[in-house]
Each structure stands twice: as C-alpha cells, then as structure tokens.
Scaffold this motif. Structure first.
Motif, PDB file in Angstrom:
ATOM      1  N   ASN A 174     -15.878   0.519 -84.031  1.00 40.15           N
ATOM      2  CA  ASN A 174     -16.115  -0.044 -85.354  1.00 40.15           C
ATOM      3  C   ASN A 174     -15.134  -1.181 -85.611  1.00 40.15           C
ATOM      4  O   ASN A 174     -14.145  -1.330 -84.877  1.00 40.15           O
ATOM      5  N   PRO A 175     -15.363  -1.995 -86.637  1.00 40.36           N
ATOM      6  CA  PRO A 175     -14.504  -3.176 -86.873  1.00 40.36           C
ATOM      7  C   PRO A 175     -13.023  -2.844 -86.995  1.00 40.36           C
ATOM      8  O   PRO A 175     -12.172  -3.570 -86.467  1.00 40.36           O
ATOM      9  N   ARG A 176     -12.677  -1.758 -87.664  1.00 44.62           N
ATOM     10  CA  ARG A 176     -11.261  -1.455 -87.893  1.00 44.62           C
ATOM     11  C   ARG A 176     -10.536  -1.066 -86.603  1.00 44.62           C
ATOM     12  O   ARG A 176      -9.321  -1.229 -86.504  1.00 44.62           O
ATOM     13  N   GLN A 177     -11.266  -0.615 -85.613  1.00 42.89           N
ATOM     14  CA  GLN A 177     -10.632  -0.298 -84.328  1.00 42.89           C
ATOM     15  C   GLN A 177     -10.156  -1.563 -83.638  1.00 42.89           C
ATOM     16  O   GLN A 177      -9.146  -1.566 -82.939  1.00 42.89           O
ATOM     17  N   PHE A 178     -10.865  -2.648 -83.800  1.00 41.79           N
ATOM     18  CA  PHE A 178     -10.411  -3.927 -83.237  1.00 41.79           C
ATOM     19  C   PHE A 178      -9.228  -4.460 -84.040  1.00 41.79           C
ATOM     20  O   PHE A 178      -8.294  -5.012 -83.488  1.00 41.79           O
ATOM     21  N   ARG A 179      -9.265  -4.260 -85.343  1.00 39.38           N
ATOM     22  CA  ARG A 179      -8.172  -4.746 -86.183  1.00 39.38           C
ATOM     23  C   ARG A 179      -6.887  -3.979 -85.935  1.00 39.38           C
ATOM     24  O   ARG A 179      -5.815  -4.544 -85.812  1.00 39.38           O
ATOM     25  N   PHE A 202     -23.033  -4.738 -90.519  1.00 43.19           N
ATOM     26  CA  PHE A 202     -22.142  -5.332 -89.521  1.00 43.19           C
ATOM     27  C   PHE A 202     -21.486  -4.233 -88.683  1.00 43.19           C
ATOM     28  O   PHE A 202     -21.394  -4.331 -87.458  1.00 43.19           O
ATOM     29  N   THR A 203     -21.032  -3.168 -89.343  1.00 41.39           N
ATOM     30  CA  THR A 203     -20.391  -2.057 -88.636  1.00 41.39           C
ATOM     31  C   THR A 203     -21.364  -1.424 -87.642  1.00 41.39           C
ATOM     32  O   THR A 203     -21.000  -1.137 -86.493  1.00 41.39           O
ATOM     33  N   THR A 204     -22.599  -1.226 -88.075  1.00 44.09           N
ATOM     34  CA  THR A 204     -23.621  -0.649 -87.190  1.00 44.09           C
ATOM     35  C   THR A 204     -23.866  -1.556 -85.988  1.00 44.09           C
ATOM     36  O   THR A 204     -23.981  -1.086 -84.845  1.00 44.09           O
ATOM     37  N   PHE A 205     -23.946  -2.871 -86.246  1.00 43.46           N
ATOM     38  CA  PHE A 205     -24.169  -3.836 -85.171  1.00 43.46           C
ATOM     39  C   PHE A 205     -23.036  -3.791 -84.153  1.00 43.46           C
ATOM     40  O   PHE A 205     -23.267  -3.704 -82.940  1.00 43.46           O
ATOM     41  N   THR A 211     -20.979 -10.990 -81.216  1.00 44.84           N
ATOM     42  CA  THR A 211     -19.992  -9.934 -80.954  1.00 44.84           C
ATOM     43  C   THR A 211     -18.643 -10.541 -80.579  1.00 44.84           C
ATOM     44  O   THR A 211     -17.592 -10.130 -81.092  1.00 44.84           O
ATOM     45  N   ALA A 212     -18.671 -11.534 -79.694  1.00 43.50           N
ATOM     46  CA  ALA A 212     -17.432 -12.190 -79.276  1.00 43.50           C
ATOM     47  C   ALA A 212     -16.739 -12.854 -80.463  1.00 43.50           C
ATOM     48  O   ALA A 212     -15.507 -12.761 -80.618  1.00 43.50           O
ATOM     49  N   GLU A 213     -17.524 -13.506 -81.334  1.00 43.37           N
ATOM     50  CA  GLU A 213     -16.947 -14.163 -82.498  1.00 43.37           C
ATOM     51  C   GLU A 213     -16.408 -13.131 -83.485  1.00 43.37           C
ATOM     52  O   GLU A 213     -15.352 -13.342 -84.099  1.00 43.37           O
ATOM     53  N   ALA A 214     -17.121 -12.015 -83.639  1.00 42.98           N
ATOM     54  CA  ALA A 214     -16.662 -10.964 -84.551  1.00 42.98           C
ATOM     55  C   ALA A 214     -15.309 -10.411 -84.105  1.00 42.98           C
ATOM     56  O   ALA A 214     -14.381 -10.264 -84.916  1.00 42.98           O
ATOM     57  N   ILE A 215     -15.188 -10.115 -82.826  1.00 41.92           N
ATOM     58  CA  ILE A 215     -13.929  -9.575 -82.299  1.00 41.92           C
ATOM     59  C   ILE A 215     -12.799 -10.581 -82.483  1.00 41.92           C
ATOM     60  O   ILE A 215     -11.680 -10.234 -82.883  1.00 41.92           O
ATOM     61  N   ASP A 216     -13.093 -11.841 -82.214  1.00 38.54           N
ATOM     62  CA  ASP A 216     -12.080 -12.890 -82.358  1.00 38.54           C
ATOM     63  C   ASP A 216     -11.597 -12.988 -83.806  1.00 38.54           C
ATOM     64  O   ASP A 216     -10.390 -13.095 -84.069  1.00 38.54           O
ATOM     65  N   VAL A 236     -15.715 -11.039 -92.806  1.00 37.40           N
ATOM     66  CA  VAL A 236     -16.184 -11.280 -91.437  1.00 37.40           C
ATOM     67  C   VAL A 236     -17.680 -11.000 -91.352  1.00 37.40           C
ATOM     68  O   VAL A 236     -18.443 -11.768 -90.757  1.00 37.40           O
ATOM     69  N   ALA A 237     -18.102  -9.900 -91.968  1.00 31.93           N
ATOM     70  CA  ALA A 237     -19.517  -9.530 -91.945  1.00 31.93           C
ATOM     71  C   ALA A 237     -20.371 -10.612 -92.585  1.00 31.93           C
ATOM     72  O   ALA A 237     -21.394 -11.037 -92.025  1.00 31.93           O
ATOM     73  N   TYR A 238     -19.955 -11.094 -93.747  1.00 29.20           N
ATOM     74  CA  TYR A 238     -20.729 -12.123 -94.446  1.00 29.20           C
ATOM     75  C   TYR A 238     -20.787 -13.412 -93.641  1.00 29.20           C
ATOM     76  O   TYR A 238     -21.833 -14.052 -93.539  1.00 29.20           O
ATOM     77  N   SER A 239     -19.658 -13.808 -93.051  1.00 31.57           N
ATOM     78  CA  SER A 239     -19.623 -15.069 -92.303  1.00 31.57           C
ATOM     79  C   SER A 239     -20.551 -15.036 -91.100  1.00 31.57           C
ATOM     80  O   SER A 239     -21.015 -16.078 -90.636  1.00 31.57           O
ATOM     81  N   LEU A 240     -20.846 -13.846 -90.588  1.00 30.87           N
ATOM     82  CA  LEU A 240     -21.749 -13.702 -89.452  1.00 30.87           C
ATOM     83  C   LEU A 240     -23.194 -13.450 -89.880  1.00 30.87           C
ATOM     84  O   LEU A 240     -24.058 -13.180 -89.047  1.00 30.87           O
ATOM     85  N   GLY A 241     -23.442 -13.569 -91.185  1.00 23.93           N
ATOM     86  CA  GLY A 241     -24.809 -13.489 -91.672  1.00 23.93           C
ATOM     87  C   GLY A 241     -25.288 -12.115 -92.068  1.00 23.93           C
ATOM     88  O   GLY A 241     -26.482 -11.919 -92.324  1.00 23.93           O
TER      89      GLY A 241
END
Length: 303
Positions: free
Chosen positions: A294-299, A283-286, A254-259, A271-276
């Motif tokens: 969701n991912p776009r809220q961090f972006r 990835f969005t569900t996770f 999670t920390a790496e995804a946000i970063d 990003v999703a693929y790089s995290l496996g």
C-alpha cells in the motif's frame, strides 16, 4: 508542463474579437469559425493548439514541424489537430485562402472517425500537408466559400450544412492524398504509432504540483488523442513493445507513484489525485494490485 495555445488565446494573439461562446461559456463550448486569410497572421509560433485547424493556402510558405521544415511552393491544404505541434511562416505576399478552426466538442463521433482516417494517411510524413493542383485548389476554395456564406447566414439549419461541408473537405482531402501516395506495406506504421504513444505518455511526467491531474490515463484516452481505434493501438504496442496499452500505462503510473511517495512530501491523497484517481482508496487498490504494497509502505520505507 508544455504550453498549449487555447482558442481564447488564439483570438487574443491575433487581435480578433473573442466570440461570445468563448467569452461567456455556459458549459462545454462547441466552437466553429471560418476566416479569410487576408485577416490572418503571416506567421505562427511553434507550439501545440487545443483546437483543430484547416488552412487553405495559395502563397509559398514554410511549415515548421517537430522533425523538419516542410516547404510548400504553391497551393496546399493543411490539417492540424490538438496533438500536432507546428508553426509556419508565409514566404509570399498573397493572402488568398481560408482558415477554419473548431474544437473537439464541435465534432460528431462520425466526424472524429473521418479525421482518424485522414490522419492515418500521414503516419510516414512530417505533417498533414497536401499540395494541390489549381483545379483541386479551386474545388476546396468553393467549399470554403460556401462554408463562409452559410456561417454568416440566418438559416435555421446552417450548422447541419456546415458539418456537411466539413465532411466534404475531409473526404476530398482523403481522396487526393490516396491518389498522390502509392499503397505502402505498412511495416513502419506500428513503430511510428508506438513512438507517438510513448511520447504522449512521457509528456505527462514529471508531475510538478499536487493540484495537477493526469489528463490521459486509460487506453481509450490515448487512442482518442492519437486518432486510432483502441484495438489498433493495443495491437501495435503488442507487436513493437510486447505489452498491452494498459500494462504500459499502469507500469509508468506505478513508477511515478512510488517516486512521488518516496521523494515528495505530498499526502497520499495528493499523490492519488495527481495520478488521476478521484478517491485515495482507488489509488491504494491500484498500487496494491501492481506491487503488493500500500502507499504508506513505500513512504515508511524512507531512510
């Protein structure tokens, strides 16, 4: 990412003919080989390998580990797996002995379990090196000679014989190790296992490219790499860190995804693929489960 020597690179580095199963793979390769030390290198660079190796040595040598240098002044047998980083240099002129190497696909589930038993006996030590008396060295030498004979034979069941001899070598090593080492109370073991887990987790980050993908992202993945049962790993982490294996992995991912979402221009899919994750939706569900966003809220929170 850390450089890890492959079996193909081992043969290239030592100037040996690359076996056909590595030259022309037709899928997952089951590789095994046994070599007389007279044909082997007198030293090895310090790094990890992606294969298992068993060395029966007679001459004095220095083994370079991540913690220190282990000196052996006489006969010994050394075991390595894909998680151990090592290098060594011969200090004598004798090249007597054997080297046996094989990959993960060669081992049966039973043999992997036996290796776990062996490596667990070395949790308090720098490296799985067992000094041998002459009669013990002779015992192993006999096993390796039988292995060499079978490997070069045309016997239709030679693979079964090789697996049996490999089991004998591992069990003989376990027996000798247990005789050499008095029982321990095991108090330091959970700390050591937790440290190894965190080192393995940390080694996967940072992710340098969106075409990379995490190799180990589940509790089972890490337990297999550390040669322990997943329940044992979970118990050790609960005891020392107070969190489950899955909880620690998820927090780090999670920390790496946000970063990555906040500090790279990679797409959410990358990003999703790089995290496996195979699919961006997973990835969005996770991330939603871990953070409520969701991912776009961090972006879009970038300023």
């Amino acid at each position: 990412m850390e450089k890890v020597e492959s079996l193909r690179e081992y043969y290239d580095r030592t100037g040996r003919q690359v076996p056909k199963d590595l030259r022309c793979p037709t899928g997952p390769t089951r590789h095994f080989n046994i070599l007389k030390r007279i044909n082997c290198c007198s030293s090895l660079p310090f790094q990890r390998r992606d294969y298992y190796k068993i060395c029966l040595l007679k001459a004095p040598m220095n083994l370079h580990t991540e913690n220190n240098i282990v000196a052996s002044n006489g006969p010994c047998i050394i075991f390595s797996n894909p998680q151990t980083k090592y290098g060594w240099e011969s200090l004598g002129t004798s090249s007597e002995g054997y080297v046996c190497l094989f990959n993960e696909n060669y081992l049966s589930s039973e043999q992997k379990a036996i290796f776990v038993k062996l490596f667990n006996l070395f949790e308090q030590d720098s490296y799985p090196l067992i000094p041998l008396h002459e009669e013990e060295y002779t015992l192993f030498l006999n096993y390796f000679q039988q292995m060499e004979m079978e490997y070069n034979s045309q016997f239709s069941y030679k693979d079964e014989v090789l697996h049996s001899l490999l089991r004998l070598i591992i069990f003989a090593a376990i027996k000798i190790r247990q005789q050499q080492t008095p029982p321990q109370n095991g108090e330091e073991y959970p700390n050591r296992l937790s440290t190894r887990f965190m080192e393995l987790l940390d080694s996967q980050f940072p992710i340098d490219s969106p075409i990379q993908s995490l190799q180990h992202k589940s509790a089972g993945d890490f337990a297999a790499q550390l040669f322990v049962h997943v329940n044992h790993l979970n118990h050790s982490l609960k005891e020392t860190i107070g969190k489950s294996t899955t909880q620690i992995i998820n927090e780090r991912m999670t920390a790496e995804a946000i970063d990555m979402l906040q500090h790279t221009d990679w797409s959410v899919t990358e990003v999703a693929y790089s995290l496996g994750f195979d699919y961006p939706q997973h990835f969005t569900t996770f991330l939603k489960k871990q953070t409520g966003k969701n991912p776009r809220q961090f972006r879009t929170s970038l300023v």
